[in-house]
Design a protein around this motif. Sequence first.
Motif, PDB file in Angstrom:
ATOM      1  N   PRO A  92       0.828  -1.218   0.000  1.00 40.74           N
ATOM      2  CA  PRO A  92       0.000   0.000   0.000  1.00 40.74           C
ATOM      3  C   PRO A  92       0.860   1.266   0.000  1.00 40.74           C
ATOM      4  CG  PRO A  92      -0.771  -1.566   1.646  1.00 40.74           C
ATOM      5  CD  PRO A  92       0.538  -2.081   1.161  1.00 40.74           C
ATOM      6  N   THR A 114      -2.380   3.803  -3.475  1.00 39.60           N
ATOM      7  CA  THR A 114      -3.618   3.287  -2.905  1.00 39.60           C
ATOM      8  C   THR A 114      -4.554   4.392  -2.436  1.00 39.60           C
ATOM      9  OG1 THR A 114      -2.250   1.459  -2.080  1.00 39.60           O
ATOM     10  CG2 THR A 114      -4.514   1.549  -1.307  1.00 39.60           C
ATOM     11  N   ALA A 115      -3.986   5.452  -1.868  1.00 35.53           N
ATOM     12  CA  ALA A 115      -4.806   6.566  -1.391  1.00 35.53           C
ATOM     13  C   ALA A 115      -4.080   7.874  -1.668  1.00 35.53           C
ATOM     14  CB  ALA A 115      -5.095   6.415   0.098  1.00 35.53           C
ATOM     15  N   VAL A 132      -8.582   2.464   5.432  1.00 34.23           N
ATOM     16  CA  VAL A 132      -9.188   2.381   4.092  1.00 34.23           C
ATOM     17  C   VAL A 132      -8.151   1.975   3.061  1.00 34.23           C
ATOM     18  CG1 VAL A 132     -10.275   3.720   2.252  1.00 34.23           C
ATOM     19  CG2 VAL A 132     -11.039   4.005   4.614  1.00 34.23           C
ATOM     20  N   ALA A 133      -6.952   2.545   3.160  1.00 34.27           N
ATOM     21  CA  ALA A 133      -5.886   2.225   2.199  1.00 34.27           C
ATOM     22  C   ALA A 133      -5.516   0.749   2.254  1.00 34.27           C
ATOM     23  CB  ALA A 133      -4.659   3.093   2.473  1.00 34.27           C
ATOM     24  N   ALA A 135      -7.398  -1.735   3.356  1.00 36.08           N
ATOM     25  CA  ALA A 135      -8.523  -2.540   2.870  1.00 36.08           C
ATOM     26  C   ALA A 135      -8.592  -2.500   1.343  1.00 36.08           C
ATOM     27  CB  ALA A 135      -9.830  -2.026   3.469  1.00 36.08           C
ATOM     28  N   ARG A 136      -8.378  -1.340   0.782  1.00 35.96           N
ATOM     29  CA  ARG A 136      -8.419  -1.227  -0.677  1.00 35.96           C
ATOM     30  C   ARG A 136      -7.282  -2.020  -1.318  1.00 35.96           C
ATOM     31  NH1 ARG A 136      -7.970   4.212  -4.505  1.00 35.96           N
ATOM     32  NH2 ARG A 136      -7.889   3.040  -6.459  1.00 35.96           N
ATOM     33  N   HIS A 139      -8.071  -5.676  -1.259  1.00 39.51           N
ATOM     34  CA  HIS A 139      -9.099  -5.991  -2.248  1.00 39.51           C
ATOM     35  C   HIS A 139      -8.506  -6.040  -3.652  1.00 39.51           C
ATOM     36  CE1 HIS A 139     -12.999  -6.090  -4.212  1.00 39.51           C
ATOM     37  NE2 HIS A 139     -12.700  -4.998  -4.885  1.00 39.51           N
ATOM     38  N   GLU A 140      -7.664  -5.061  -3.980  1.00 37.78           N
ATOM     39  CA  GLU A 140      -7.063  -5.018  -5.308  1.00 37.78           C
ATOM     40  C   GLU A 140      -6.119  -6.197  -5.527  1.00 37.78           C
ATOM     41  OE1 GLU A 140      -5.252  -1.196  -5.513  1.00 37.78           O
ATOM     42  OE2 GLU A 140      -7.116  -0.173  -6.066  1.00 37.78           O
TER      43      GLU A 140
END
Length: 208
Positions: A92, A114-115, A132-133, A135-136, A139-140
């Motif tokens: 990330p 990522t963010a 959030v970063a 988790a994203r 997921h990616e």
Amino acid sequence: MDEQLRIVVVAPDLAPADPTDERAMRQAERSRTLRIGLLQHGFNLVAVLPTDMLLGAHLAQLQPDLVIVDAESEARDTLEHVVLATRDAPRPIVLFTDDEDTTHVKDAMAAGVTAYIVAGLAPQRIRPILEVALARFAHEQALRTELVQAHTALHERKLIERAKGLLMQRQGLSEQAAYEKLRKTAMDKGLKLGEVARRMLDMAELLG
């Protein structure tokens, strides 16, 4: 979130060479606020690194779980260094910046950021942003893994179909018999069906 995540911050020096440079001083203050916020929340800040040619080597040695980039007008150049340094070991990447020129946000996200957080950095925002970063990113990565697996499965099916066709043509077998022969060979040799098919096709190509 696990506070023991190994975090590396890529940021400029907290002591700008020119104390009259307002932009540099403002950036240094924001960078200081970011680091204090991380420490106040109990995060494991393992290093603060400059953007230079050794960045990739440092990241490879430290093996952080997350990289935070603190940049302003030179965000594009900094991101290029970080993305290149993490190319072989994706992780990330969170960018904090006061640069309101967001024309390159799309390119940054496509490159692996990522963010992308513009302005308004406050210590209480750090935890939710990192959550959030992470988790994203997870997921990616899961989507990429699924895509690779799907591509591999499709490739193996094509190899098996070609190998079946080869057996049907050269040994006069039915499609079912050709498949059973491939499957038995795979079981006998302890190999995957796709690997048996690939070796058979390689051998056929070699022998002509």
